[in-house]
Design a protein around this motif. Structure first.
Motif, short mmCIF file in Angstrom:
data_model
loop_
_atom_site.label_atom_id
_atom_site.label_comp_id
_atom_site.label_asym_id
_atom_site.label_seq_id
_atom_site.Cartn_x
_atom_site.Cartn_y
_atom_site.Cartn_z
N GLY A 295 2.35 3.88 1.16
CA GLY A 295 2.40 3.49 -0.50
C GLY A 295 2.53 2.22 -1.17
N MET A 296 3.59 1.84 -0.79
CA MET A 296 4.09 0.53 -1.24
C MET A 296 3.08 -0.87 -0.89
SD MET A 296 6.22 -0.18 -3.53
CE MET A 296 6.98 1.12 -4.87
N LYS A 299 -0.16 -0.28 -2.68
CA LYS A 299 0.02 -0.83 -4.16
C LYS A 299 0.00 -2.30 -4.22
CE LYS A 299 4.17 -1.31 -6.99
NZ LYS A 299 4.10 -2.82 -6.92
N ILE A 302 -3.21 -3.99 -3.45
CA ILE A 302 -3.99 -3.78 -4.70
C ILE A 302 -3.77 -4.87 -5.62
CG2 ILE A 302 -5.15 -2.43 -6.75
CD1 ILE A 302 -4.69 0.06 -5.16
N MET B 306 -6.84 8.23 6.09
CA MET B 306 -6.15 8.11 4.79
C MET B 306 -6.41 6.54 4.37
SD MET B 306 -2.68 9.31 3.27
CE MET B 306 -1.49 8.06 4.11
N LEU B 308 -7.00 3.62 0.47
CA LEU B 308 -7.11 3.68 -0.70
C LEU B 308 -8.38 4.22 -1.24
CD1 LEU B 308 -5.76 0.14 -1.07
CD2 LEU B 308 -4.53 2.09 -1.98
N THR B 326 -8.93 2.66 -7.34
CA THR B 326 -7.96 3.32 -7.78
C THR B 326 -6.61 3.01 -7.39
OG1 THR B 326 -7.90 5.34 -6.42
CG2 THR B 326 -9.45 5.48 -8.08
N ASP B 327 -5.51 3.65 -7.80
CA ASP B 327 -4.27 3.55 -7.23
C ASP B 327 -4.00 4.72 -6.56
OD1 ASP B 327 -3.93 1.32 -9.00
OD2 ASP B 327 -3.22 2.53 -10.58
N LEU B 329 -4.09 7.29 -2.94
CA LEU B 329 -4.38 7.47 -1.53
C LEU B 329 -5.10 8.53 -1.33
CD1 LEU B 329 -0.78 6.49 0.00
CD2 LEU B 329 -3.13 5.23 0.02
N VAL B 352 -0.40 5.65 -5.18
CA VAL B 352 0.42 4.71 -4.32
C VAL B 352 1.69 3.92 -5.00
CG1 VAL B 352 -1.49 3.58 -3.12
CG2 VAL B 352 -0.63 2.47 -5.11
#
Lengths: 425, 370
Positions: A295-296, A299, A302, B306, B308, B326-327, B329, B352
């Protein structure tokens, strides 16, 4: 979950217990014998040994993984709660004779007394932190009301009830409530009972605490902080590696974690080539540590992509790979990084350290120095004058040393007062 | 200009992706060219990537079209026409304090309206019978421009309204949460045997139901009642509630079957309405395509993996929303669905970087969107 005088209650009883709280706290002050520091220390010592022996691993290990706290870092912090460490802590913070202060003069004696009742507003960043805050309160002899952070997994209540089991005397000194930060009316009741509010957390939490306290309530703030590295162009490769290792290990989430590097040069080409060199080292060092969570990384991938879209305005130079980056900006501002192995690099010639760093005042914490021996004294001095609390070597930014100050202050001193008593003649 | 987009939004079969691929690519091409010619910032982004929108010929070409992260809209007002021509300027709910500013032109709104009409028809959401609306959201007020407030109120025209109850009321002191009123309205509708429709964030619905459960309240709402939720499960990460237990709670407390629970998904930056099927899958409608990208390299991933979520639609002309990162997942599933639709469905895993709330570095609350 509520912990009240050693018993665990469900949240439904919250209002009833809160109605009783002030009476019970005053009762303790009025009738119980004073809390003896050594009793608290002994109880902590037994608890620390149990933690070390792995008795609570079933709750602790999943939390460490979830919060990305390195196991070694955790183990390193346990001795802080052992007997010798706690005695040393009390001696450093309150003075060698903290249990029997020498008289003020022939007519007046002195003693260190607790403030009385502390209201701890804990932050949610590390689960053992709320319990730690209460233990510091106990060491100074206080009654402690703890508001759990949102998302608390029951760790604090578990540890504190264990402490009460070990030393039943503590039960009248520990009250834990699970009140959300939005219930300001309830929090105000706690604040009104307390002699001091201990607030952990970011600027928002600190502001909220300030607004709920009446003028005669002391506020002790352990706010969020920013830390960075300061490097000269001749910083050694070894130091750069150690710094990169620290960044990868802490993922920049601690107050003491390095957010970015200031380089002692005006020349942007030199700063850029320094950044490129550091990026290559960071990528290599990073391989020695656990991957950043998906997840990090997502982030940050992006955000780095976005930074590239904005490059025509920001004139940043971006080195990146897989959600990791070193970004050169042409300003001198201390700021938070994107975290999780994303470092900014900026120019900050030594002549302007004080001018640029000092405005950050109370947000400042640790700076590590990567420079020649000859420069250490001058640069340390400048950083200290600028408001930095701790100047360390490259990889030691998050080191833990028994007796160190907390953000430049001694907690136990904050939680105590000196009482002067005229002798009877 | 806009001929293929118009065609795309006129399709009757809203999940027939296969037969709309060609027209989708053409609509995207014309939308990309429009923004390229009318929006200097968008042109710069494409130029920097050496991407010429006139070269778009296939779905693969669309994968190469530079996407714009939602974050970018928060820092830049990207309008491809004058503000006067935009009847709606929506902002995202922006928990972090930063809000996207997105413009909508009349044509896009018309497309959106047609999309909503068809989607609701497909999902049998239109009703002539008056219902009690429970809105777990903000009572509309001129101070609140958030897209979700607009959607929630707009939604109350789907079936005639007997009564509207807002969970977050506007008072002279600003917005105030009033779940007690909502609870009373539900109990009243149950007594009078009136159908209910609830709309709003799942978290609010969940907390109210949990409270009602602990108070021993068990209702059996009219069988035409529908529980509709939208706005994401973000607030659930700490509670760790999965959808199944949410539906079980709805059944237990309100007596509404899970097939009458409908979830929506959409974003201000991507105003396409995704509605879950009776097996609670978000199938991709003809109006959009979804690309799942690798979190490290941003390259497109095959189905089932999986990554983004990158959303594409040619719907809007006022702002270049044609390819938005988008942010979130997610996973794009193509293994078929018991509901019978062949269109792939999108599983949203979550935001995320929301999980790791472990920092004491100053200023991080804002950054991590806590």
């Amino acid at each position: 979950m509520i912990l009240y005088q050693g018993e665990i209650f469900t949240d439904e009883l919250q209002m009833k217990l809160i109605d009783q709280l002030k009476i019970d706290c005053y009762q303790t002050i009025n009738h119980s014998e004073e809390l003896n520091t050594m009793e608290v220390i002994n109880a902590c010592d037994i608890l620390a040994r149990k933690v070390k022996a792995g008795e609570y691993n079933d709750i602790i290990l999943p939390l460490l993984t979830e919060f990305d706290i390195p196991y070694d870092y955790f183990i390193e912090s346990i001795p802080m709660f052992e007997k010798d460490s706690l005695i040393k802590k009390c001696e450093i913070e309150l003075g060698n004779n903290f249990e029997h202060l020498p008289d003020l003069d022939k007519d007046n004696r002195r003693k260190i007394c607790p403030l009385g009742i502390l209201f701890h507003i804990a932050a949610g960043n590390v689960d053992v932190l709320p319990a730690y805050s209460v233990i510091e309160g106990l060491l100074a002899g206080n009654i402690n009301i703890l508001k759990l952070p949102s998302g608390d997994r029951g760790m604090s209540v578990k540890l504190l009830s264990e402490l009460i089991n070990i030393e039943p005397k503590l039960k009248n000194y520990i009250y834990v409530f699970d009140v959300p930060s939005t219930e300001t009316e309830t929090l105000k009741i706690f604040a009104d009972i307390a002699d001091a509010i201990i607030v952990w957390g970011g600027d928002v939490a600190v502001k909220a605490a300030r607004s709920m306290a009446s003028v005669n309530t002391k506020i002790i703030e352990w706010g969020h902080k920013l830390s960075f590295a300061y490097a000269t162009l001749d910083a050694s490769e070894k130091d750069l590696k150690r710094l990169a290792g620290h960044i990868a290990m802490t993922n920049q989430v601690l107050c003491s974690s390095c957010q970015g590097i200031f380089v002692d040069s005006k020349n942007m080409d030199q700063v850029k080539s320094f950044a490129k060199k550091f990026f290559d080292i960071l990528v290599e060092e990073s391989k020695k540590h656990k991957l950043v969570s998906l997840g990090m990384r997502g982030k940050n991938t992006i955000e780095i992509y976005n930074a590239k879209l904005e490059q025509h305005e920001t004139h940043q130079v971006i080195y990146d790979e897989k959600g990791m980056s070193v970004i050169v900006s042409d300003d001198h501002e201390l700021e938070l990084s994107m975290l999780f192995r994303n470092v900014w690099v900026k120019s900050l010639p030594r002549e302007i350290i004080i001018e640029k760093i000092k405005p950050h005042k109370n947000h400042l914490q640790t700076a590590s120095l990567l420079c020649n021996k000859e420069d250490v004294s001058e640069l340390s001095d400048k950083l200290a004058k600028a408001g930095i609390i701790r100047v360390t070597k490259a990889g030691d930014m998050s080191r833990i040393i028994v007796g160190e100050s907390h953000d430049g202050k001694y907690a136990l001193r904050e939680y105590s007062r000196i009482v002067e008593l005229a002798k009877t003649t | 200009m806009g001929r293929y987009t118009r065609k795309l939004f006129s399709r009757r079969k809203i999940y027939d992706l296969e037969r709309t691929n060609e027209i989708f690519v053409k609509a995207m091409r014309e939308n990309a060219i429009f923004h390229f010619e009318h929006n200097a910032d968008y042109k710069r982004i494409l130029d920097e990537a050496s991407f010429n929108p006139r070269d778009i010929q296939s779905m693969e070409d669309l994968f190469q079209l530079p996407f714009i992260p939602t974050l970018y809209y928060k820092h830049h007002e990207m309008f491809s026409m004058s503000l006067k021509r935009m009847p709606i300027k929506a902002t995202s709910s922006g928990t972090s304090g930063m809000r996207s500013k997105i413009g909508m032109d009349i044509k896009s709104l018309w497309y959106g309206f047609k999309m909503v009409v068809r989607t609701f028809k497909y999902h049998k959401l239109w009703s002539l019978r008056p219902v009690t609306y429970i809105i777990f959201g903000y009572e509309p007020h001129k101070s609140n421009q958030a897209g979700i407030a607009k959607t929630a109120n707009g939604f109350t025209f789907v079936a005639p309204s007997r009564k509207k109850v807002f969970a977050i009321k506007y008072t002279k002191d600003g917005y105030v949460v009033d779940l007690e009123r909502v609870k009373q309205a539900l109990i009243e509708a149950d007594k009078k045997h009136r159908p209910v429709r609830t709309i709003g964030f799942p978290a609010y619905t969940y907390f109210l139901l949990k409270e009602m459960k602990s108070e021993g309240i068990r209702l059996k709402l009219h069988k035409k009642s529908k529980i509709t939720i939208g706005g994401g499960w973000k607030q659930f990460y700490a509670e760790k509630v999965d959808k199944e237990s949410f539906y079980a709670l709805v059944k237990e407390v309100l007596g509404v079957k899970d097939t009458n629970c409908v979830e929506f998904f959409g974003a201000v930056e991507h105003p396409i309405l995704y509605t879950d099927c009776r097996h609670h899958h978000f199938h991709i409608p003809v109006y959009s395509r979804v690309v799942i990208r690798d979190i490290d390299t941003l390259e497109p991933l095959p189905h089932g993996q999986m990554g983004l979520i990158n959303l594409m639609t040619p719907m809007v002309k006022a702002t270049p929303l044609l390819s938005v990162m988008t942010d979130d997942l997610g996973i794009l599933h193509n293994e078929g669905c018991k509901c019978g639709e062949k269109s792939p469905w999108l599983e949203i895993i979550g935001r995320v970087g929301i999980k790791d709330i472990t920092t004491c570095a100053a200023g991080a609350e804002k950054l991590l969107d806590l």
